[in-house]
Design an enzyme around this catalytic site. Structure first.
Site, mmCIF file in Angstrom:
data_model
loop_
_atom_site.group_PDB
_atom_site.id
_atom_site.type_symbol
_atom_site.label_atom_id
_atom_site.label_comp_id
_atom_site.label_asym_id
_atom_site.label_seq_id
_atom_site.Cartn_x
_atom_site.Cartn_y
_atom_site.Cartn_z
ATOM 1 N N ASP A 517 0.820 -1.217 0.000
ATOM 2 C CA ASP A 517 0.000 0.000 0.000
ATOM 3 C C ASP A 517 0.855 1.269 0.000
ATOM 4 O O ASP A 517 0.613 2.197 0.783
ATOM 5 C CB ASP A 517 -0.954 0.007 1.197
ATOM 6 C CG ASP A 517 -2.024 -1.074 1.096
ATOM 7 O OD1 ASP A 517 -1.877 -1.965 0.250
ATOM 8 O OD2 ASP A 517 -2.991 -1.007 1.858
ATOM 9 N N ASP A 544 -0.536 -4.355 -3.803
ATOM 10 C CA ASP A 544 -1.543 -3.301 -3.996
ATOM 11 C C ASP A 544 -0.943 -1.910 -3.793
ATOM 12 O O ASP A 544 -1.565 -1.049 -3.163
ATOM 13 C CB ASP A 544 -2.705 -3.504 -3.016
ATOM 14 C CG ASP A 544 -3.337 -4.879 -3.148
ATOM 15 O OD1 ASP A 544 -3.332 -5.428 -4.251
ATOM 16 O OD2 ASP A 544 -3.820 -5.406 -2.128
#
Length: 690
Positions: A517, A544
């Protein structure tokens, strides 16, 4: 977002010569090659009374960059930005103009007077890394011009009137005086000038000069107007758009042995009853490949001609009152395989070009750009106004109406920083020569306990949080150095480096580093617009690490895949959670690589936060170099939601990780791709450094 949280949510061109395609992280030490040199907005000491240096922050026109072929990364040069890294100097004499134009250092040179060249025909030998710009409509070069020699590069000549070296006889070889001549130069932008009445060419692009853009100029009252070639090689790449050719006899332009010549939205006009009569308009000669589109020809003789050895593809042009040769033939090239652009409707070209070409009063003047700007300085050693970045942000008045620039001196600043929503128009810029010189770093993770109780959560873990509209962050590094391996017992390993929750956020020339992230791009609230433009940057992570519901463009950047804490290779580049009827994540003209195993990473997966069935995640990856680390089936389901029900696609990607169209690898058609370009994502917002 953790992988565990995701699995528990089931309750649902560029072409190969691009300089960005470098080995990262192994070559991350070269990250500075994408930075635009030294500080942006601090100026040196070399100021004189007649050639005075601006001390305010650099206005937008001083940091402008080229489009077209001049924007392409090649020959070791990353686009064309001129002297934006250097001092801004204002000149009013030939001596001062020559002094700064021929210097080895970068300069933005503002011509604020009429300069009569002595002797007549003098062509100043401009050196690399220069912007020469007229101050509004006041900058005139009379009786001379500029010469850009072999190897000279990264030069902008803009907003000037260059005129009147004509000595009474056209084709007089004793007076071969040009407005702008280049012999073997590259990455040159000629923009918004008024060029007229010169003894020879208004513009000569000669001897393998390449990566040139000529835009929004008025070219008039001349014989040999604009010549391209004088070489046996087929090397020149040139873009010519939104120029007004009026009362020019020949070479409008004449293009000889150009590898790629893209001409669009030009207005060529021969007015009846005037002293100069056109011989021909656009000419494709030798082995030139030319694309000519959406241009308007009025009253021209022989408006479009080509040699038998040349190719010329016409699309969407209009001819009114023309006569003689109007030719086309062969196959050329697709300009959009080199750079993005949007052509205006042909019917709009005369009015748009007549009103927009030539010098602008808004370019080259500092009053409007800087009078309301405030500059704050941050230095870790105490030599600035503030020793922490957060302290400087705290000093910005609430609801400030105009730009505040926070200049951060080189150093490592360990702090979590927030730009609150009530402090828009803030620019945070590192003043080092490289983006590596100024580092903002913290190590919070979502599952860590905050001082005072509770956990940070994913957004709260961010090292830098941008919650204010119209924020810019430039020329520095933002890092979250949370040690995942040392914290395996922690529930919540998301560790955001940079978070945006605002609209019109410009992230320019950064290194953004994390693992899981890394870069979170959200909106201020559901239903709000949250546009983010990331340019010339490095983004490093594994799971991600580019994600959120924002409308985000990653352009001309390097996306580096990192191994997991245990040395394994696995992950996802993007995790969009786009709202329905919004644009999601667009990655374009970039490179995806990293020191990880082949076939170990997905390009993305569809995030439906909390099982939200109303979102419509979107990622488009186009004209990007993909390393072999990308899986042959690059998209993945997430949280029980099939990715094929959402919006994932590619277009003209290259590299070992690219692949042909299949049900598991959707590819945009050319028509679909025309609606998924940077301008479609950004709408009415045109990000500019300021």
């Amino acid at each position: 977002m953790s992988e565990q949280q995701h699995s528990n949510a089931r309750h649902r061109y560029r072409r190969g010569r691009k300089a960005l395609a470098i080995g990262v992280p192994l070559a991350l030490t070269a990250a500075g090659t994408l930075a635009y040199g030294t500080d942006l907005g601090l100026f040196g000491e070399d100021a004189q009374q007649r050639a005075s240096a601006t001390t305010a922050v650099a206005p937008e026109w001083a940091a402008a960059t080229a489009d077209g072929f001049a924007s392409v990364n090649s020959l070791g040069q990353n686009g064309t930005y001129g002297g934006r890294d250097g001092q801004i100097v204002t000149v009013k004499t030939q001596a001062d103009l020559e002094k700064y134009a021929t210097a080895t250092q970068p300069y933005v040179i503002v011509v604020a007077a009429t300069i009569d060249m002595n002797p007549v025909g003098k062509e100043i030998k401009v050196q690399s890394d220069k912007t020469i710009v007229g101050a509004g409509t006041a900058g005139h070069i009379v009786g001379g011009g500029f010469f850009l020699g072999q190897g000279v590069h990264n030069v902008i000549i803009r907003n000037l009137t260059i005129r009147d070296s004509y000595q009474g006889v056209w084709n007089d070889k004793d007076h071969d005086f040009d407005a702008i001549q280049m012999d073997g130069a590259h990455h040159i932008w000629i923009d918004h000038n008024d060029l007229r009445h010169m003894a020879d060419g208004l513009i000569d692009v000669r001897k393998d000069s390449t990566d040139v853009t000529v835009s929004w100029n008025k070219l008039s009252d001349n014989n040999k107007t604009f010549g391209i070639g004088w070489t046996e090689n087929v090397k020149t790449d040139i873009t010519i758009h939104h120029n007004w050719f009026r009362e020019t006899e020949q070479r409008n332009p004449s293009t000889d042995n150009a590898a790629h010549a893209h001409l669009y939205n030009n207005f060529l006009e021969d007015v009846a009853g005037t002293t100069i009569k056109s011989s021909y308009g656009n000419y494709s000669r030798g082995r030139t490949k030319m694309v000519l589109e959406n241009s308007y020809f009025q009253g021209m003789n022989n408006p479009v001609t080509k040699d038998s050895t040349a190719t010329l593809v016409q699309k969407g042009n209009t001819f009114v009152g023309t006569s003689g040769r109007n030719e086309s033939g062969g196959t050329a090239f697709d300009p959009k395989s080199f750079y993005g652009y949007t052509a205006d409707k042909t019917a709009d070209v005369p009015s748009r070009v007549k009103s927009g070409a030539g010098p602008r009063s808004s370019i080259g003047t500092t009053a409007a750009s800087t009078k309301a700007a405030t500059t704050l300085t941050v230095a870790k050693d105490g030599s600035g106004q503030y020793s922490t970045l957060q302290a400087a942000i705290n000093a910005v008045p609430a609801n400030n109406p105009s730009r505040v620039v926070i200049q951060v001196q080189p150093g490592t600043y360990r702090e979590a920083v927030t730009v609150p929503a009530n402090k828009p128009h803030v620019t945070i810029v590192g003043t080092g020569a490289s983006r590596k010189d100024t580092v903002i770093v913290e190590g919070h993770a979502a599952g860590m306990t905050k001082p005072g109780g509770g956990t940070y959560g994913t957004p709260g873990s961010a090292t830098l949080s941008v919650k204010a509209d119209d924020t810019q962050v430039r020329n520095l590094s933002v890092t979250n150095d949370f040690n995942e391996g040392a914290n395996q017992s922690l529930n919540g390993h998301q560790a955001v480096a940079l978070l945006t929750q605002a609209d019109k956020v410009f992230l320019d020339s950064l290194i953004v580093t994390g693992d899981q992230d890394t870069l979170e791009m959200e909106t201020a609230a559901k239903g709000a617009l949250g546009r983010v433009y990331v340019k010339n940057s490095y983004i490093l992570g594994n799971v991600d690490f580019i994600f959120g519901r924002g409308t985000a463009v990653v352009d001309r950047s390097v996306i580096t895949l990192r191994k997991r804490w245990d040395g394994s290779s696995a992950g996802y580049v993007t995790a969009p959670s786009t709202e329905a009827n919004r644009k999601g994540i667009l990655i374009t003209n970039s490179t995806v690589n990293g020191d990880v195993s082949n076939g170990s990473f997905f390009l993305g997966r569809n995030w439906h936060p909390g099982g939200d069935t109303t979102v419509d995640p979107q990622t488009t990856v186009r004209e990007t170099s993909l390393s072999g680390a990308i899986k042959s089936t690059p998209w993945s389901d997430m949280g029980g939601f099939p990715w094929k029900d959402d919006r994932f696609a590619e277009y003209k990607n290259t590299g070992a990780g690219s692949g042909s169209a299949s049900s598991n690898r959707p590819q945009l058609t050319d028509a679909q791709a025309a609606g998924q370009e940077v301008a479609d994502w950004l709408g009415d917002w045109a990000p500019n450094a300021s």
